[in-house]
Motif scaffolding. Structure first.
Motif, short mmCIF file in Angstrom:
data_model
loop_
_atom_site.label_atom_id
_atom_site.label_comp_id
_atom_site.label_asym_id
_atom_site.label_seq_id
_atom_site.Cartn_x
_atom_site.Cartn_y
_atom_site.Cartn_z
N GLU A 193 56.25 63.34 37.63
CA GLU A 193 55.35 62.98 38.71
C GLU A 193 54.33 61.94 38.25
OE1 GLU A 193 53.80 66.74 39.90
OE2 GLU A 193 55.48 67.18 41.25
N VAL A 194 53.86 62.07 37.01
CA VAL A 194 52.92 61.08 36.46
C VAL A 194 53.61 59.72 36.36
CG1 VAL A 194 51.61 60.41 34.41
CG2 VAL A 194 51.51 62.77 35.22
N GLU A 195 54.86 59.71 35.89
CA GLU A 195 55.62 58.47 35.78
C GLU A 195 55.76 57.79 37.14
OE1 GLU A 195 58.98 57.44 32.67
OE2 GLU A 195 59.38 59.37 33.63
N ILE A 196 56.11 58.56 38.17
CA ILE A 196 56.29 58.01 39.51
C ILE A 196 55.01 57.37 40.02
CG2 ILE A 196 56.71 58.63 41.92
CD1 ILE A 196 58.68 60.77 40.89
N VAL A 197 53.90 58.09 39.87
CA VAL A 197 52.61 57.58 40.35
C VAL A 197 52.23 56.28 39.65
CG1 VAL A 197 50.13 58.04 40.37
CG2 VAL A 197 51.71 59.82 41.09
N LEU A 198 52.39 56.22 38.33
CA LEU A 198 52.00 55.03 37.58
C LEU A 198 52.91 53.84 37.88
CD1 LEU A 198 51.04 56.58 34.11
CD2 LEU A 198 49.51 55.63 35.84
N GLY A 251 54.83 43.98 44.02
CA GLY A 251 56.28 44.16 44.02
C GLY A 251 57.03 43.40 42.95
N GLN A 252 56.33 42.67 42.11
CA GLN A 252 56.99 41.90 41.06
C GLN A 252 57.31 42.82 39.88
OE1 GLN A 252 57.91 38.78 41.44
NE2 GLN A 252 56.94 38.65 43.47
N ILE A 253 58.60 43.03 39.63
CA ILE A 253 59.02 43.97 38.60
C ILE A 253 58.61 43.50 37.20
CG2 ILE A 253 61.04 45.00 37.46
CD1 ILE A 253 62.36 45.19 40.16
N THR A 254 58.71 42.21 36.95
CA THR A 254 58.33 41.70 35.62
C THR A 254 56.86 41.98 35.34
OG1 THR A 254 60.01 39.97 35.75
CG2 THR A 254 58.22 39.65 34.17
N GLY A 255 56.00 41.71 36.33
CA GLY A 255 54.57 41.95 36.16
C GLY A 255 54.26 43.43 35.99
N ALA A 256 54.96 44.27 36.77
CA ALA A 256 54.75 45.72 36.66
C ALA A 256 55.18 46.23 35.30
CB ALA A 256 55.52 46.44 37.77
N ALA A 257 56.30 45.71 34.79
CA ALA A 257 56.79 46.11 33.47
C ALA A 257 55.78 45.74 32.38
CB ALA A 257 58.14 45.46 33.19
N GLU A 258 55.18 44.54 32.49
CA GLU A 258 54.17 44.13 31.52
C GLU A 258 52.94 45.03 31.59
OE1 GLU A 258 53.42 40.08 32.52
OE2 GLU A 258 55.25 39.31 31.55
N ALA A 259 52.54 45.41 32.83
CA ALA A 259 51.37 46.28 32.99
C ALA A 259 51.62 47.66 32.38
CB ALA A 259 51.02 46.42 34.48
N GLU A 306 65.70 50.74 35.26
CA GLU A 306 66.45 51.99 35.08
C GLU A 306 65.63 53.19 35.54
OE1 GLU A 306 67.47 52.14 30.98
OE2 GLU A 306 68.92 50.48 31.08
N LYS A 307 64.33 53.20 35.22
CA LYS A 307 63.47 54.30 35.63
C LYS A 307 63.33 54.33 37.15
CE LYS A 307 60.59 54.94 31.49
NZ LYS A 307 60.83 56.39 31.38
N MET A 355 64.26 57.08 41.92
CA MET A 355 64.43 56.67 43.32
C MET A 355 63.14 56.05 43.87
SD MET A 355 66.83 59.72 44.92
CE MET A 355 65.75 61.03 44.37
N ILE A 356 62.57 55.13 43.10
CA ILE A 356 61.36 54.44 43.49
C ILE A 356 61.77 53.10 44.13
CG2 ILE A 356 59.24 53.33 42.69
CD1 ILE A 356 59.18 55.37 40.42
N GLU A 357 61.32 52.87 45.35
CA GLU A 357 61.66 51.63 46.05
C GLU A 357 60.65 50.54 45.68
OE1 GLU A 357 62.03 52.21 50.20
OE2 GLU A 357 63.63 53.69 50.05
#
Length: 362
Positions: free
Chosen positions: A316-321, A331-339, A349-350, A355-357
């Motif tokens: 649940e912590v993973e999903i929230v973060l 919505g930018q995956i590259t930016g989110a991955a860096e954060a 993969e996560k 099942m995170i949209e």
């Protein structure tokens, strides 16, 4: 001349979230628009409903009903009333909650538990301001203001076909989000004073005194049951420690985990405490925002609970973060991955696994 009512009489506290809630209630209360109150179980949605009605100026009463507490087969009759002979046991005509709320406010708590067939009838009542009793055919005009509340995600229920979309849009005119107690922990001292005074008055008893260590302990607790749980804890305190001082030890051992105090233990603890008069730093308590969790926050977990579903909690912590990072980066995956300090492929993969949209990028 009657005394004017203030929102401060209902919604207590000085946190930013509480001040914003009071401001919103002040603004929307005089309107007749429908209100949808959302928040966790026990967060005080009914208190917000009472505040809105009290400040609305409506002449009629506030009539409440909990849709989750009444069996489905009885809820229709409770809401709309019934005619004599409508069903076995209906020996007389009976008004329902809609009619009782005429010129006042109808509060439907836990509306997310209402079944689809009854939702249809409710929608008609909202649109036409008329109802028909069970077993009757006559339209009865009713002047009511509707307030609904739920701890559920109604938009998700709409997507799943469990809640009518047209009804959702009808009741979601003024959405009000009630913060959890963890989000307004700075309000806990004020809430303790108010709740203890109310309980003591109703029970004709004397409240205990919470010292600074006790207030700090209560502010650190995560309150899964919110204000309702706090009230239960304070009722225990009044019964177990009338007119006595309560420290963090009593909070941990006797209030958050119910254990009747032993008189000899109390005397020994008092003797020990007199030898330690170090001042308590309350800087962490006087804050407008809840502190961010750190690993050490969990070291006292088993002081309050017997078990923890570690896998579920971490997921649940993973999903929230991840969702928060995606929103932050539009919505930018590259930016989110860096954060998140993850590889882009790892984040993807996560997201698939959990099942995170991905939100729409601007």
């Amino acid at each position: 001349m009657a005394e004017s009512t203030s929102v401060d009489e209902f919604i207590v506290g000085q946190s930013a979230a509480t001040k914003e809630l009071r401001r919103l209630v002040d603004i929307l209360a005089p309107a007749d628009s429908t209100v949808l109150i959302q928040g966790q179980t026990g967060s005080g949605k009914d208190v917000v409903a009472r505040a809105i009605h009290a400040l609305s100026g409506r002449k009629g009463p506030l009539i409440s009903i909990n849709c989750a507490a009444i069996p489905t087969e009885l809820l229709e009759s409770e809401l709309f009333g019934h005619e004599k002979g409508a069903f076995t046991g209906a020996e007389t005509d009976r008004k329902g909650r809609f009619e009782l709320a005429d010129e006042g406010t109808l509060f439907l708590d836990e509306i997310g538990d209402m079944n689809l067939s009854l939702q249809t009838k409710l929608l008609r009542a909202i649109e036409n301001r008329t109802i028909q009793r069970v077993g009757g055919s006559k339209d009865i005009e009713v002047n009511f203001r509707l307030i609904c509340a739920t701890h559920q995600n109604l938009q998700a229920h709409v997507d799943e076909g469990k809640f009518r979309a047209d009804l959702f849009f009808r009741i979601n005119v003024f959405p009000v989000q009630v913060p959890s107690l963890a989000e307004r922990s700075v309000d806990i001292p004020d809430l303790i004073d108010t709740i203890c005074a109310s309980i003591s008055e109703s029970q004709n008893s004397k409240p205990p005194l919470f010292d600074e260590t006790a207030l700090s302990e209560l502010s650190r607790y995560n309150w899964p049951g919110n204000v309702r749980e706090l009230r239960n804890v304070l009722e225990r305190a009044i019964v177990l420690f009338p007119q006595k001082e309560i420290t963090s030890k009593e909070v941990r051992e006797n209030l958050l985990r119910l254990k009747v105090p032993d008189e000899n233990e109390e005397l020994e603890a008092l003797w020990e405490e007199t030898g330690n008069l170090n001042s308590i730093d309350l800087d962490g308590l006087i804050s407008d925002k809840p502190p961010l969790p750190v690993p050490s926050s969990y070291q006292d977990w088993f002081s309050y609970f017997d078990t923890i579903d570690l896998r579920k909690h971490l997921q649940e912590v993973e999903i929230v973060l991840i969702e928060a990072a995606l929103r932050k980066k539009e919505g930018q995956i590259t930016g989110a991955a860096e954060a998140l300090k993850l590889r882009r492929t790892t984040l993807i993969e996560k997201m698939k696994k959990l099942m995170i949209e991905r939100p729409n990028a601007n």
